[in-house]
Design an enzyme around this catalytic site. Structure first.
Site, PDB file in Angstrom:
ATOM      1  N   CYS A   1       0.839  -1.199   0.000  1.00  0.00           N
ATOM      2  CA  CYS A   1       0.000   0.000   0.000  1.00  0.00           C
ATOM      3  C   CYS A   1       0.878   1.255   0.000  1.00  0.00           C
ATOM      4  O   CYS A   1       1.565   1.524  -0.980  1.00  0.00           O
ATOM      5  CB  CYS A   1      -0.970  -0.043   1.180  1.00  0.00           C
ATOM      6  SG  CYS A   1      -2.356   1.108   1.010  1.00  0.00           S
TER       7      CYS A   1
ATOM      8  N   HIS B   1      -3.633  -5.369   0.619  1.00  0.00           N
ATOM      9  CA  HIS B   1      -3.074  -5.777   1.919  1.00  0.00           C
ATOM     10  C   HIS B   1      -3.052  -7.303   2.041  1.00  0.00           C
ATOM     11  O   HIS B   1      -4.060  -7.921   2.398  1.00  0.00           O
ATOM     12  CB  HIS B   1      -3.902  -5.172   3.057  1.00  0.00           C
ATOM     13  CG  HIS B   1      -3.715  -3.701   3.218  1.00  0.00           C
ATOM     14  ND1 HIS B   1      -2.731  -3.156   4.011  1.00  0.00           N
ATOM     15  CD2 HIS B   1      -4.377  -2.656   2.658  1.00  0.00           C
ATOM     16  CE1 HIS B   1      -2.791  -1.835   3.945  1.00  0.00           C
ATOM     17  NE2 HIS B   1      -3.773  -1.505   3.131  1.00  0.00           N
TER      18      HIS B   1
ATOM     19  N   GLU C   1      -1.705  -8.988   4.339  1.00  0.00           N
ATOM     20  CA  GLU C   1      -1.659  -9.413   5.737  1.00  0.00           C
ATOM     21  C   GLU C   1      -3.033  -9.664   6.342  1.00  0.00           C
ATOM     22  O   GLU C   1      -3.142 -10.307   7.393  1.00  0.00           O
ATOM     23  CB  GLU C   1      -0.901  -8.384   6.582  1.00  0.00           C
ATOM     24  CG  GLU C   1      -1.613  -7.051   6.777  1.00  0.00           C
ATOM     25  CD  GLU C   1      -1.382  -6.047   5.667  1.00  0.00           C
ATOM     26  OE1 GLU C   1      -1.602  -4.847   5.898  1.00  0.00           O
ATOM     27  OE2 GLU C   1      -0.996  -6.462   4.556  1.00  0.00           O
TER      28      GLU C   1
END
EC number: 6.3.5.2
Length: 525
Positions: free
Chosen positions: A86, A181, A183
């Site tokens: 990002c 993202h 994660e």
């Protein structure tokens, strides 16, 4: 020669994203040690850390604005792979000669990205393959800016209709960036993407496992403490319980635990702690029965913050009095965990970490002239739990719901009295017991009962009862920063309510809290 489980390590630079700690947890789950540092980490510290790869995390800033955060040049001089996520992708692009601009159409939430370029990072990883053979990924986006021009030697890796450069790659240098993202669990293949970067591209070995962490922590404690004695405040919570088990395995009878029974514990908790550690494990535990002292100090006080301070101050007084009876104590053990270290580092300091004192022991290390032992300071909460299992602690103890430091003192609204605590203990026990019977205990993140100092009319048999009101609270959450109230079955709530009212004479009404966080907090005080 002992295995160095920190040898293969990843550096994560924090630009202010709410997901940064989640990145670190995902890296650890892959089996690789990592540390999280502010984006302006000192160049020399970066070189000394010697990572095998660097992850540039997200953040709320705009790269094209003046004074926005930048990645230290030392990162690009290391000669190791770099992965920008990002904002991390955007600052990488800008610093390496690309361009970033505001996007007319912001992307927040679920999205599908098309994998349009070959790369070591994403090859063979997909959620969909369309009729034309184009790979697609289901991801989570959260950005208002986008890369509009690639840096030299990069090619487009992924795209969406509103973000043509949603991923970029320079395989030769091992530099990658994605606008989404990986994660978060919403990105279905996120774990595989991070694993590909860390294990395959950075070449890390998965050395960070519970068994190896336990071996390393035991060796470090023995090296630090030697033959000296260690004191630990044992609360029965997860962190202090794991510290007790670890230290006992490392140094045996050199460890003495003080368990302060403040009269604000859950039903039978004191007996359970003593049975587990003193009787079953053979740990030296001193039980200080201080219920009367705590309740006397709390008498007449209804302000939540003042109650917390009274409980904390009284704990220190009792702990100090017990520890003064012991000879030759040189170390104080604390259950500091890695999020405490991160929070105490200070905003964007780039300096050495300052460890937060445990809320219970406060300034005791300085007052008692003791050195600190903090064997969990590198671990996240989920790692602490896995370590506890590795050390032989029961699953139900390790995965017990969180319990506040002040105990029932902040679950009794207003003034704390023994009568209220005794009623609340029994009601809470019934709630938890029924959750376990219905197989709901581990489906919710936290559940408890709150005592409300108001009375309500009830009918028992032919008689009228004017008694207290309690509220049931159960929430579901991943990080405890936000939480939703748990949608427990009505039949379960009916069973709990019926048992509490019928079995506890002092209660006439049971309510269920349907507030989420925000705007409400999880605890009532």
């Amino acid at each position: 020669m002992a295995l160095d489980i920190h040898a293969h390590r990843i550096l994560i630079l924090d630009f202010g994203s709410q997901y940064t700690q989640l990145i670190a947890r995902r890296v650890r789950e892959i089996g690789v040690y990592c540390e999280l540092h502010p984006f302006d980490m000192d160049d020399e510290a970066i070189r000394e850390f010697a990572p095998k790869g660097v992850i540039l995390a997200g953040g709320p800033e705009s790269v094209h604005e003046a004074n926005s955060p930048r990645c230290p040049q030392a990162v690009f001089d290391l000669g190791v792979p770099v992965f920008g996520i990002c904002y991390g992708m955007q600052t990488m692009a800008e610093q390496l000669g690309g361009k970033v601009a505001g996007s007319e159409l912001r992307e927040f939430g679920y999205a599908r990205v098309d994998v349009v370029g070959k790369s070591r990072l994403l090859d063979g990883i997909e959620d969909h393959i369309d009729a034309d053979g184009l790979f697609g990924l289901d991801v989570w986006m959260s950005h208002g800016d986008k890369v509009t021009k690639l840096p030299e030697d990069f090619h487009i890796l992924a795209s969406t209709p509103s973000c043509p450069i949603a991923g970029m790659a320079d395989d030769a240098r091992g530099y990658y960036g994605v606008q989404f993202h990986p994660e978060v669990t919403h990105t279905k293949q996120g774990g595989r993407i991070l694993s590909r970067f860390i294990l395959d591209i950075c070449g890390c070995e998965a050395l960070w496992t519970p068994s190896k962490i336990a071996e390393d922590a035991i060796a470090q404690v023995r090296a630090q403490v030697g033959t000296d004695s260690v004191l630990l405040g044992l609360s029965g919570g997860v962190d202090s319980s794991v510290v007790a088990a670890l230290l006992h395995k490392a140094i045996g009878d050199q460890l003495t635990c003080v368990f302060v029974d403040n009269g604000l514990l859950r039903l039978h908790e004191g007996e359970q702690v003593m049975a587990m550690f003193a009787e079953n494990m053979g740990v030296k535990v001193i039980r200080a029965n201080a219920e009367e002292q705590f309740l006397n100090n709390l008498e007449g006080e209804s302000d939540p913050e003042k109650k917390r301070k009274i409980i904390g101050r009284t704990f220190i007084d009792v702990f100090d009095a017990e520890s003064c009876k012991l000879d030759n104590i040189k170390y104080l053990a604390q259950g500091t965990i890695y999020p405490d270290v991160i929070e105490s580092a200070g905003a964007k300091s780039g300096k050495a970490h300052v460890i937060k004192s445990h809320h219970n022991v406060g300034g005791l290390p300085e007052e008692m002239n003791l050195k600190l032992v903090e064997p969990l300071r590198e671990l996240f909460k989920d790692e602490v739990r896995r370590l506890g299992l590795e050390l032989g602690l029961p699953y139900d103890m390790v995965y017990r719901h969180p319990f506040p430091g002040p105990g029932l003192g902040v679950r009794i609204l207003g003034e704390v009295k023994k009568e209220y605590a005794d009623i609340l203990r029994r009601a809470d026990h019934i709630f938890i017991e029924e959750l376990r019977k219905a197989d709901w205990y581990h489906k919710v993140s936290q559940a408890f009962v709150v005592f409300q100092p108001v009375k309500s009319v009830g009918v028992v048999g032919d008689g009228r009862r004017y008694a207290w009101v309690v509220a049931l609270r159960a929430v579901e959450t991943i990080d405890f920063m936000t939480a939703r109230w748990a949608h427990l079955p009505y039949e379960l709530l009916e069973t709990v309510s019926g048992r509490i009212i019928n079995e506890i004479e002092g209660i006439s009404r049971v309510t269920y809290d349907v507030s989420s966080k925000p705007p409400a907090t999880i605890e009532w005080e």
